[in-house]
Design a protein around this motif. Sequence first.
Motif, PDB file in Angstrom:
ATOM      1  N   THR A   1       7.317  80.899  27.743  1.00 60.19           N
ATOM      2  CA  THR A   1       7.611  79.582  28.297  1.00 60.19           C
ATOM      3  C   THR A   1       8.887  78.991  27.713  1.00 60.19           C
ATOM      4  O   THR A   1       9.488  78.128  28.323  1.00 60.19           O
ATOM      5  N   ASP A   2       9.342  79.469  26.541  1.00 63.14           N
ATOM      6  CA  ASP A   2      10.587  78.958  25.952  1.00 63.14           C
ATOM      7  C   ASP A   2      11.771  79.240  26.874  1.00 63.14           C
ATOM      8  O   ASP A   2      12.623  78.397  27.080  1.00 63.14           O
ATOM      9  N   GLU A   3      11.833  80.456  27.412  1.00 67.77           N
ATOM     10  CA  GLU A   3      12.966  80.861  28.232  1.00 67.77           C
ATOM     11  C   GLU A   3      12.989  80.154  29.591  1.00 67.77           C
ATOM     12  O   GLU A   3      14.021  80.052  30.202  1.00 67.77           O
ATOM     13  N   THR A   4      11.853  79.700  30.064  1.00 72.46           N
ATOM     14  CA  THR A   4      11.812  79.116  31.396  1.00 72.46           C
ATOM     15  C   THR A   4      12.349  77.692  31.434  1.00 72.46           C
ATOM     16  O   THR A   4      12.276  77.042  32.458  1.00 72.46           O
ATOM     17  N   GLN A   5      12.905  77.227  30.326  1.00 71.01           N
ATOM     18  CA  GLN A   5      13.500  75.899  30.335  1.00 71.01           C
ATOM     19  C   GLN A   5      14.770  75.884  31.174  1.00 71.01           C
ATOM     20  O   GLN A   5      15.116  74.863  31.744  1.00 71.01           O
ATOM     21  N   LEU A   6      15.483  76.994  31.258  1.00 70.53           N
ATOM     22  CA  LEU A   6      16.646  77.097  32.127  1.00 70.53           C
ATOM     23  C   LEU A   6      16.168  77.334  33.558  1.00 70.53           C
ATOM     24  O   LEU A   6      15.159  77.999  33.775  1.00 70.53           O
TER      25      LEU A   6
ATOM     26  N   ALA B   1      23.926  94.038  28.325  1.00 69.57           N
ATOM     27  CA  ALA B   1      22.582  93.918  27.756  1.00 69.57           C
ATOM     28  C   ALA B   1      22.555  94.395  26.307  1.00 69.57           C
ATOM     29  O   ALA B   1      21.882  93.790  25.462  1.00 69.57           O
ATOM     30  N   GLN B   2      23.299  95.446  26.020  1.00 69.02           N
ATOM     31  CA  GLN B   2      23.314  95.974  24.655  1.00 69.02           C
ATOM     32  C   GLN B   2      24.062  95.045  23.686  1.00 69.02           C
ATOM     33  O   GLN B   2      23.769  95.021  22.507  1.00 69.02           O
ATOM     34  N   GLN B   3      25.015  94.274  24.192  1.00 72.72           N
ATOM     35  CA  GLN B   3      25.838  93.436  23.323  1.00 72.72           C
ATOM     36  C   GLN B   3      25.277  92.034  23.103  1.00 72.72           C
ATOM     37  O   GLN B   3      25.658  91.370  22.151  1.00 72.72           O
ATOM     38  N   ASP B   4      24.400  91.572  23.973  1.00 71.69           N
ATOM     39  CA  ASP B   4      23.908  90.202  23.873  1.00 71.69           C
ATOM     40  C   ASP B   4      22.380  90.192  23.944  1.00 71.69           C
ATOM     41  O   ASP B   4      21.806  90.484  25.001  1.00 71.69           O
ATOM     42  N   PRO B   5      21.706  89.860  22.825  1.00 70.98           N
ATOM     43  CA  PRO B   5      20.235  89.884  22.816  1.00 70.98           C
ATOM     44  C   PRO B   5      19.596  88.998  23.883  1.00 70.98           C
ATOM     45  O   PRO B   5      18.575  89.358  24.457  1.00 70.98           O
ATOM     46  N   TRP B   6      20.186  87.823  24.155  1.00 73.57           N
ATOM     47  CA  TRP B   6      19.622  86.952  25.190  1.00 73.57           C
ATOM     48  C   TRP B   6      19.715  87.620  26.561  1.00 73.57           C
ATOM     49  O   TRP B   6      18.756  87.607  27.331  1.00 73.57           O
ATOM     50  N   VAL B   7      20.875  88.207  26.848  1.00 73.93           N
ATOM     51  CA  VAL B   7      21.058  88.903  28.125  1.00 73.93           C
ATOM     52  C   VAL B   7      20.075  90.070  28.218  1.00 73.93           C
ATOM     53  O   VAL B   7      19.443  90.278  29.254  1.00 73.93           O
ATOM     54  N   LEU B   8      19.941  90.829  27.138  1.00 72.44           N
ATOM     55  CA  LEU B   8      18.997  91.951  27.129  1.00 72.44           C
ATOM     56  C   LEU B   8      17.592  91.454  27.457  1.00 72.44           C
ATOM     57  O   LEU B   8      16.905  92.028  28.300  1.00 72.44           O
ATOM     58  N   ASN B   9      17.175  90.374  26.832  1.00 76.12           N
ATOM     59  CA  ASN B   9      15.848  89.827  27.077  1.00 76.12           C
ATOM     60  C   ASN B   9      15.669  89.398  28.534  1.00 76.12           C
ATOM     61  O   ASN B   9      14.607  89.582  29.122  1.00 76.12           O
ATOM     62  N   MET B  10      16.729  88.860  29.126  1.00 76.89           N
ATOM     63  CA  MET B  10      16.622  88.399  30.511  1.00 76.89           C
ATOM     64  C   MET B  10      16.705  89.556  31.512  1.00 76.89           C
ATOM     65  O   MET B  10      16.082  89.508  32.561  1.00 76.89           O
ATOM     66  N   LEU B  11      17.481  90.601  31.203  1.00 76.06           N
ATOM     67  CA  LEU B  11      17.671  91.699  32.150  1.00 76.06           C
ATOM     68  C   LEU B  11      16.596  92.768  32.075  1.00 76.06           C
ATOM     69  O   LEU B  11      16.291  93.404  33.075  1.00 76.06           O
ATOM     70  N   LYS B  12      16.053  92.979  30.890  1.00 71.99           N
ATOM     71  CA  LYS B  12      15.058  94.048  30.790  1.00 71.99           C
ATOM     72  C   LYS B  12      13.804  93.604  31.534  1.00 71.99           C
ATOM     73  O   LYS B  12      13.437  92.438  31.546  1.00 71.99           O
TER      74      LYS B  12
ATOM     75  N   ARG C   1      19.523  86.865  41.413  1.00 73.90           N
ATOM     76  CA  ARG C   1      18.704  85.664  41.560  1.00 73.90           C
ATOM     77  C   ARG C   1      17.293  86.011  42.044  1.00 73.90           C
ATOM     78  O   ARG C   1      16.310  85.451  41.578  1.00 73.90           O
ATOM     79  N   SER C   2      17.201  86.935  42.983  1.00 72.62           N
ATOM     80  CA  SER C   2      15.909  87.322  43.538  1.00 72.62           C
ATOM     81  C   SER C   2      14.977  87.883  42.461  1.00 72.62           C
ATOM     82  O   SER C   2      13.806  87.500  42.374  1.00 72.62           O
ATOM     83  N   ILE C   3      15.494  88.771  41.623  1.00 67.47           N
ATOM     84  CA  ILE C   3      14.654  89.377  40.579  1.00 67.47           C
ATOM     85  C   ILE C   3      14.317  88.355  39.498  1.00 67.47           C
ATOM     86  O   ILE C   3      13.166  88.260  39.062  1.00 67.47           O
ATOM     87  N   ILE C   4      15.314  87.579  39.066  1.00 57.83           N
ATOM     88  CA  ILE C   4      15.049  86.557  38.033  1.00 57.83           C
ATOM     89  C   ILE C   4      14.009  85.568  38.547  1.00 57.83           C
ATOM     90  O   ILE C   4      13.085  85.180  37.821  1.00 57.83           O
ATOM     91  N   ASP C   5      14.109  85.182  39.818  1.00 62.21           N
ATOM     92  CA  ASP C   5      13.130  84.270  40.410  1.00 62.21           C
ATOM     93  C   ASP C   5      11.731  84.893  40.392  1.00 62.21           C
ATOM     94  O   ASP C   5      10.752  84.230  40.045  1.00 62.21           O
TER      95      ASP C   5
ATOM     96  N   LYS D   1      16.055 102.914  29.931  1.00 59.00           N
ATOM     97  CA  LYS D   1      15.276 101.790  30.463  1.00 59.00           C
ATOM     98  C   LYS D   1      16.183 100.800  31.192  1.00 59.00           C
ATOM     99  O   LYS D   1      15.816 100.272  32.244  1.00 59.00           O
ATOM    100  N   LEU D   2      17.382 100.583  30.642  1.00 55.49           N
ATOM    101  CA  LEU D   2      18.321  99.683  31.310  1.00 55.49           C
ATOM    102  C   LEU D   2      18.814 100.278  32.624  1.00 55.49           C
ATOM    103  O   LEU D   2      18.992  99.558  33.605  1.00 55.49           O
ATOM    104  N   ARG D   3      19.031 101.591  32.665  1.00 58.07           N
ATOM    105  CA  ARG D   3      19.426 102.247  33.923  1.00 58.07           C
ATOM    106  C   ARG D   3      18.339 102.055  34.980  1.00 58.07           C
ATOM    107  O   ARG D   3      18.624 101.782  36.140  1.00 58.07           O
ATOM    108  N   TRP D   4      17.090 102.200  34.564  1.00 56.44           N
ATOM    109  CA  TRP D   4      15.975 102.005  35.487  1.00 56.44           C
ATOM    110  C   TRP D   4      15.930 100.546  35.942  1.00 56.44           C
ATOM    111  O   TRP D   4      15.766 100.256  37.128  1.00 56.44           O
TER     112      TRP D   4
END
Length: 194
Positions: free
Chosen positions: A129-134, A164-175, A112-116, A90-93
Amino acid sequence: MGQTQQTEKSDEIDVKALQDMYKKFVLECPSGVLFLHEFKRFFGVDPTGEVSDYAECMFRAFDKNGDNTIDFLEFVAALNLVFRGDLEHKLRWSFKVYDKDSNGYVDRSELRSIIDSIYRIKKGTKKDTDETQLTVDEVVDRILQAVDTDGDGHINMNEFIKGAQQDPWVLNMLKLDMNPYGWVLEQRRKSAHF
């Protein structure tokens, strides 16, 4: 006895849903392939709306052979990944979605484009909505700091997966939300209210 089979099936795609998608696929695309504009229409996406960029990135990731079309086999392969793939697949995709120019790495502007796009989608659906504070730029900076291990300003696939595998926050943002069927239902609910 029947309950064991029931829980095993929870990870599989619903056969009826697959049949319905195939019927719609054939109805919308008698030629047997989806072009980008048809893909957007198939998922009920406004060609210029907030999810349009996200849909284009998903289209590119679904298009395995790079012919700018999606045939039903490519579509089913993507659905199989969504419902049965392990985290690394899933991360490769997801990486392929982020790597908009397919050059093998994700730079700041692609990230930035995808996160936006994800922020705009979440804002429209009122999810997470919790994550969108940043801000988008704060998220991009934080991801690059955590994942870009060699500091070259680019994230290659190995950095992407490992980070992504090492940091749960990063995983949540990248997946990515890789449930196209759920995405279709959400889009239909939104359009039904207008």
